[in-house]
Design an enzyme around this catalytic site. Structure first.
Site, PDB file in Angstrom:
ATOM      1  N   ARG A  21       0.836  -1.207   0.000  1.00 54.40           N
ATOM      2  CA  ARG A  21       0.000   0.000   0.000  1.00 54.40           C
ATOM      3  C   ARG A  21       0.873   1.261   0.000  1.00 54.40           C
ATOM      4  NH1 ARG A  21      -1.715   2.722   4.666  1.00 54.40           N
ATOM      5  NH2 ARG A  21      -3.785   3.719   4.642  1.00 54.40           N
ATOM      6  N   GLY A 102      12.062 -11.894   2.102  1.00 52.69           N
ATOM      7  CA  GLY A 102      13.146 -12.276   3.011  1.00 52.69           C
ATOM      8  C   GLY A 102      14.467 -12.507   2.300  1.00 52.69           C
ATOM      9  N   ASP A 127      11.338 -14.538  10.014  1.00 51.45           N
ATOM     10  CA  ASP A 127      12.565 -15.121  10.575  1.00 51.45           C
ATOM     11  C   ASP A 127      13.482 -14.067  11.203  1.00 51.45           C
ATOM     12  OD1 ASP A 127      11.837 -17.631   9.793  1.00 51.45           O
ATOM     13  OD2 ASP A 127      12.961 -17.587   7.924  1.00 51.45           O
ATOM     14  N   GLY A 185       8.028 -16.403  29.080  1.00 54.69           N
ATOM     15  CA  GLY A 185       8.489 -16.964  30.357  1.00 54.69           C
ATOM     16  C   GLY A 185       8.788 -18.445  30.276  1.00 54.69           C
ATOM     17  N   GLU A 187      10.802 -22.041  30.320  1.00 57.36           N
ATOM     18  CA  GLU A 187      11.839 -22.626  31.179  1.00 57.36           C
ATOM     19  C   GLU A 187      13.047 -23.048  30.358  1.00 57.36           C
ATOM     20  OE1 GLU A 187       8.559 -22.821  32.086  1.00 57.36           O
ATOM     21  OE2 GLU A 187       9.215 -21.543  33.744  1.00 57.36           O
TER      22      GLU A 187
HETATM   23  P1  ATP Z   1      11.146 -16.463   4.052  1.00 53.79           P
HETATM   24  O1  ATP Z   1      12.502 -16.932   4.487  1.00 53.79           O
HETATM   25  O2  ATP Z   1      10.557 -15.452   4.969  1.00 53.79           O
HETATM   26  O3  ATP Z   1      10.229 -17.585   3.720  1.00 53.79           O
HETATM   27  P2  ATP Z   1      12.434 -15.753   1.554  1.00 53.79           P
HETATM   28  O4  ATP Z   1      12.305 -14.580   0.674  1.00 53.79           O
HETATM   29  O5  ATP Z   1      13.786 -15.948   2.174  1.00 53.79           O
HETATM   30  O6  ATP Z   1      11.312 -15.619   2.651  1.00 53.79           O
HETATM   31  P3  ATP Z   1      12.852 -18.063  -0.175  1.00 53.79           P
HETATM   32  O7  ATP Z   1      11.945 -19.205  -0.468  1.00 53.79           O
HETATM   33  O8  ATP Z   1      14.182 -18.347   0.384  1.00 53.79           O
HETATM   34  O9  ATP Z   1      11.994 -17.079   0.775  1.00 53.79           O
HETATM   35  O10 ATP Z   1      13.074 -17.239  -1.538  1.00 53.79           O
HETATM   36  C1  ATP Z   1      11.967 -16.778  -2.299  1.00 53.79           C
HETATM   37  C2  ATP Z   1      12.283 -16.851  -3.771  1.00 53.79           C
HETATM   38  O11 ATP Z   1      13.400 -15.989  -4.083  1.00 53.79           O
HETATM   39  C3  ATP Z   1      12.715 -18.215  -4.297  1.00 53.79           C
HETATM   40  O12 ATP Z   1      11.626 -19.069  -4.555  1.00 53.79           O
HETATM   41  C4  ATP Z   1      13.413 -17.831  -5.585  1.00 53.79           C
HETATM   42  O13 ATP Z   1      12.481 -17.500  -6.592  1.00 53.79           O
HETATM   43  C5  ATP Z   1      14.128 -16.539  -5.172  1.00 53.79           C
HETATM   44  N1  ATP Z   1      15.529 -16.819  -4.770  1.00 53.79           N
HETATM   45  C6  ATP Z   1      15.948 -17.356  -3.598  1.00 53.79           C
HETATM   46  N2  ATP Z   1      17.291 -17.462  -3.571  1.00 53.79           N
HETATM   47  C7  ATP Z   1      17.733 -16.981  -4.756  1.00 53.79           C
HETATM   48  C8  ATP Z   1      19.029 -16.822  -5.360  1.00 53.79           C
HETATM   49  N3  ATP Z   1      20.144 -17.162  -4.719  1.00 53.79           N
HETATM   50  N4  ATP Z   1      19.097 -16.287  -6.605  1.00 53.79           N
HETATM   51  C9  ATP Z   1      17.969 -15.928  -7.264  1.00 53.79           C
HETATM   52  N5  ATP Z   1      16.731 -16.054  -6.757  1.00 53.79           N
HETATM   53  C10 ATP Z   1      16.603 -16.571  -5.531  1.00 53.79           C
END
Ligand code: ATP
Length: 323
Positions: A21, A102, A127, A185, A187
């Site tokens: 957004r 991510g 994460d 909290g 353990e």
């Molecule tokens: P989360 O960890 O929160 O699930 P993320 O963005 O790390 O999110 P991933 O599944 O690791 O999730 O990556 C998402 C997409 O990004 C992959 O499916 C792929 O299309 C692309 N991707 C991941 N690593 C690479 C890389 N080294 N080079 C190019 N594209 C990549």
């Protein structure tokens, strides 16, 4: 620069919609034509994108997930697949792309940037393992969702004098489990970064009962070597000797779902607007995040291939609080 596009990729995180957004509204405000891409990098390759107006992002800030949809496309590591994605963008006369996601998604964005296409990233993953942003979009909500579950489990744990184990997400990074453990909290907290044997956990739980606690909660990240299944097995075998078992709850995808909290809505909004600001200045090849409470843009060359390290003091603190 006239036209920008935005996509969400990888695991969805609560607050992604606030970022979408913000990219649309701040983008329109800055004079850009803003396009939304469906289903992450897959949508780029399949040419699934359309123009977004301010009104197209009405009523979404409170929604979990992502209205654009997300996807995983392992083939995006191949240059030929990225070339197809760039050709979709060029055909639509898009000058720059905003990638909300991510670590993996940002690795993909950095590859596009290296291939020569202007990209800006927004740090979004529950994460919280991305270098370049202290909090990432979605972590705060995920922590609160897990806490709601733990607080409920604690009630029944106290009533029945039982030990409970709660498994959080986190394949490689224990941040979520650790923070949930401190705030809930617990353990004992078990994370992928620090090896602990089932015997150690047994000792922690016995100590909890011996010092008069009426409940015992263990929080474990799914990626820990001694994960929920292994510990469950260990405690099943040991139950006759130690006198208590371990009841297991795996939170799984529950943690990603639901409405983003206020923190993630504001974070998503700030990072989305920050990405547009960067593009308006003609900058790219950077990840937008928050560092020390302020917006920060970190060049991809400084973050790709790295993972944010866990603060060992936080782990120590969890141990002190558990006694
Ligand atoms: P989360 O960890 O929160 O699930 P993320 O963005 O790390 O999110 P991933 O599944 O690791 O999730 O990556 C998402 C997409 O990004 C992959 O499916 C792929 O299309 C692309 N991707 C991941 N690593 C690479 C890389 N080294 N080079 C190019 N594209 C990549």
């Amino acid at each position: 620069m006239k036209r920008i596009a935005v996509l969400t990729s990888g695991g969805d995180a609560p607050g992604m919609n606030a970022a979408v957004r913000a990219v649309v509204r701040a983008g329109v405000e800055a004079g850009f034509d803003v396009w939304g891409v469906e289903r992450g990098y897959r949508g780029l390759v399949e040419d699934r994108m359309r123009r977004f107006t301010r009104r197209d992002v009405s009523g979404i800030i409170q929604l979990g997930g992502t209205i654009l949809g997300s996807a995983r496309l392992p083939e995006f590591r191949q240059k030929a697949v990225r070339t197809a994605a760039v050709s979709t963008l060029q055909k639509a006369r898009v000058d720059a792309l905003v990638v909300i996601g991510g670590n993996g998604s940002q690795a993909g964005a950095a590859s596009l940037w290296k291939d020569g296409f202007p990209v800006v990233g927004i740090a979004s993953t529950i994460d919280n393992d991305l270098v370049g942003s202290d909090p990432t979009i979605g972590v705060d909500t995920a922590v609160n969702v897990a806490l709601e579950a733990i607080d409920r489990i604690k009630t029944t744990a106290s009533a029945h004098h039982r030990a409970f184990l709660v498994e959080t997400m986190g394949r490689h990074c224990g941040y979520l489990a650790l923070v949930v453990g401190i705030a809930g909290g617990a353990e004992a907290v078990i994370i992928p970064e620090i090896e602990q044997t089932p015997g150690q956990i047994e000792r922690d739980l016995r100590a909890a009962y011996e010092c008069g606690k009426s409940h015992a909660i263990v929080v474990v990240a799914e990626g820990a070597t001694n994960n929920a299944d292994r510990l469950g097995e260990y405690f099943r075998k040991r139950e006759p000797d130690i006198g208590f078992g371990l009841r297991i709850t795996k939170l799984g995808y529950v943690q990603r779902g639901g409405a983003p909290g206020g923190f993630d809505r504001v974070l998503g909004t700030r990072l989305g607007a920050g990405a547009v600001e960067l593009l308006a200045r003609g900058e790219a090849g950077k990840l937008v995040g928050m560092l020390n409470g302020a917006l920060a843009a970190t060049p991809y060359v400084e973050i790709i291939g790295k993972t944010k390290e866990l603060d060992p003091k936080l782990f120590e603190l969890a141990g002190i609080m558990a006694k």
